[in-house]
Enzyme design. Structure first.
Site, PDB file in Angstrom:
ATOM      1  N   ASN A  41       8.722  -6.301  -2.029  1.00 35.26           N
ATOM      2  CA  ASN A  41       7.743  -5.995  -2.570  1.00 35.26           C
ATOM      3  C   ASN A  41       7.008  -3.906  -2.306  1.00 35.26           C
ATOM      4  OD1 ASN A  41       4.887  -4.119  -4.374  1.00 35.26           O
ATOM      5  ND2 ASN A  41       4.437  -7.006  -4.368  1.00 35.26           N
ATOM      6  N   TRP A  42       7.176  -3.257  -1.989  1.00 35.32           N
ATOM      7  CA  TRP A  42       6.586  -1.938  -1.710  1.00 35.32           C
ATOM      8  C   TRP A  42       5.163  -2.121  -1.326  1.00 35.32           C
ATOM      9  CZ3 TRP A  42       9.701   2.911   0.473  1.00 35.32           C
ATOM     10  CH2 TRP A  42      10.985   2.425   0.782  1.00 35.32           C
ATOM     11  N   LYS A  43       4.237  -2.141  -2.544  1.00 34.52           N
ATOM     12  CA  LYS A  43       3.582  -2.282  -3.477  1.00 34.52           C
ATOM     13  C   LYS A  43       2.848  -0.446  -2.910  1.00 34.52           C
ATOM     14  CE  LYS A  43       2.313  -7.232  -1.963  1.00 34.52           C
ATOM     15  NZ  LYS A  43       1.334  -7.941  -1.028  1.00 34.52           N
TER      16      LYS A  43
ATOM     17  N   HIS B 242       2.112  -9.829 -10.121  1.00 30.93           N
ATOM     18  CA  HIS B 242       1.380  -9.822  -9.204  1.00 30.93           C
ATOM     19  C   HIS B 242       0.128 -10.343  -9.103  1.00 30.93           C
ATOM     20  CE1 HIS B 242       0.683  -9.227  -4.647  1.00 30.93           C
ATOM     21  NE2 HIS B 242       1.906  -9.164  -4.498  1.00 30.93           N
TER      22      HIS B 242
ATOM     23  N   GLU C 269      -1.781  -9.309  -7.178  1.00 30.95           N
ATOM     24  CA  GLU C 269      -2.941  -7.600  -7.008  1.00 30.95           C
ATOM     25  C   GLU C 269      -2.751  -7.401  -7.963  1.00 30.95           C
ATOM     26  OE1 GLU C 269      -0.185  -6.231  -3.596  1.00 30.95           O
ATOM     27  OE2 GLU C 269      -0.887  -7.666  -2.148  1.00 30.95           O
TER      28      GLU C 269
ATOM     29  N   GLY D 103      -0.138 -11.237   2.448  1.00 35.30           N
ATOM     30  CA  GLY D 103      -0.823 -10.290   3.644  1.00 35.30           C
ATOM     31  C   GLY D 103      -1.944 -10.667   5.050  1.00 35.30           C
TER      32      GLY D 103
ATOM     33  N   SER E  39       3.577 -13.591   4.099  1.00 31.92           N
ATOM     34  CA  SER E  39       3.725 -13.408   4.371  1.00 31.92           C
ATOM     35  C   SER E  39       5.286 -14.136   5.073  1.00 31.92           C
ATOM     36  CB  SER E  39       3.208 -14.580   5.260  1.00 31.92           C
ATOM     37  OG  SER E  39       1.290 -13.675   5.461  1.00 31.92           O
TER      38      SER E  39
ATOM     39  N   GLY F 198       6.693  -8.714   0.982  1.00 34.74           N
ATOM     40  CA  GLY F 198       5.008  -7.452   1.490  1.00 34.74           C
ATOM     41  C   GLY F 198       5.669  -6.986   2.437  1.00 34.74           C
ATOM     42  N   GLY F 199       5.199  -6.153   3.723  1.00 36.35           N
ATOM     43  CA  GLY F 199       4.880  -6.175   4.256  1.00 36.35           C
ATOM     44  C   GLY F 199       5.962  -6.054   4.959  1.00 36.35           C
TER      45      GLY F 199
HETATM   46  P1  PGA Z   1       3.181 -10.011   2.000  1.00 38.75           P
HETATM   47  O1  PGA Z   1       3.535  -9.962   0.670  1.00 38.75           O
HETATM   48  O2  PGA Z   1       4.967 -10.492   2.648  1.00 38.75           O
HETATM   49  O3  PGA Z   1       2.527  -9.219   2.878  1.00 38.75           O
HETATM   50  O4  PGA Z   1       1.784 -10.653   2.175  1.00 38.75           O
HETATM   51  C1  PGA Z   1       4.307 -10.756  -0.405  1.00 38.75           C
HETATM   52  C2  PGA Z   1       3.485 -10.039  -1.634  1.00 38.75           C
HETATM   53  O5  PGA Z   1       2.354  -9.763  -2.107  1.00 38.75           O
HETATM   54  O6  PGA Z   1       4.722  -9.917  -2.413  1.00 38.75           O
END
Ligand code: PGA
Length: 247
Positions: free
Chosen positions: A9-11, A92, A94, A168, A207, A228-229
């Site tokens: 997920n590149w957000k 998600h 967010e 994150g 994470s 994510g990251g």
């Molecule tokens: P993260 O994000 O790996 O940066 O913690 C995961 C996500 O929100 O899908």
């Protein structure tokens, strides 16, 4: 059997230049054993799908519940499909936080995704306060029930468990905590959807990185990850794919 899934997920990160990471990823992992999915910003869906040619699946990060209409700035599931997407993340944390999305809205989005022929990746997760209060399974059970549409199948639905406090932050639950929630989700899915519930992939997110991927993938009822990251860099996401292939 459930095919393992490594989802990125590149957000709100990435421009055309970032597609070089996808080229590097495909060069390093030309034939992964697991399914690989990348969900870039909507602006990159078409270009990424053209680049990956189905070798890596491409998904959106959200869709509107309606098929079309006066919803400035929103994107319909069929538009993502038309741009080359096969999946879409819905619910998600967010989006739930930034856009006040409720379980009911998430369920409607998952239904819209299915109607358009997209796989819905439905996200669930507790806050740190809810975990500290011992409410995690209650919260997850409620979100799972209310966010997942009737008729969900292993082919049209993926569940992602993402504790909000682990996203994150570099912090992850213990493996026992991950196993507890994943076992619970698996049994809830089987109870509601029968055999299809046994076919739905349940991903862990929050994470995930090369250094912790292998132990997380060895955990009960973890069918892959939503990353994510660490999905932004080919080297990191590639290492996570390799860990999933080895699991
Ligand atoms: P993260 O994000 O790996 O940066 O913690 C995961 C996500 O929100 O899908």
């Amino acid at each position: 059997m459930r095919r393992k899934l490594a989802a990125g997920n590149w957000k709100m990160n990435g421009t055309t230049a970032s597609l070089s990471e996808v080229s590097a990823l495909m060069a390093a992992h030309p034939e992964p054993g697991c399914e690989v999915l990348l969900c870039p910003p909507a602006t990159l869906v078409a270009a990424m799908a053209a680049l990956t040619q189905g070798k890596i699946a491409v998904g959106g990060q959200d869709c509107h519940a309606n098929a079309s209409g006066a919803h400035t700035g929103d994107i319909a599931a069929a538009m993502l499909k038309d741009a080359g997407a096969s999946h879409v993340i819905v619910g998600h944390s967010e989006r739930r936080a930034d856009h006040a999305e409720t379980n009911e809205m998430v369920r409607a989005k998952a239904q819209a995704a299915r109607a358009a022929g997209l796989v819905a990746v439905i996200c669930l997760g507790e806050t740190e306060a809810q975990r500290d209060a011992g409410e995690t399974l209650d919260v997850i059970g409620q979100q799972l029930f209310a966010s997942t549409p009737d008729g969900a199948t292993g082919a049209n639905t993926v569940i992602a468990y993402e504790p909000i406090w682990a996203i994150g932050t570099g912090r992850t639950p213990t493996l026992a905590q991950i196993a507890e929630v994943h076992d619970f989700i698996r049994s809830e899915l089987a109870g509601r959807f029968g055999a299809e519930g046994g076919l739905m992939r349940v991903l862990y997110g929050g994470s995930v990185k090369p250094s912790n991927a292998a132990e997380i993938f060895a955990t009960s009822n973890v069918d892959g990850a939503l990353v994510g990251g660490a999905s932004l860099k080919a080297a990191d996401f590639g290492a996570i794919i390799a860990a999933l292939d080895a699991a």
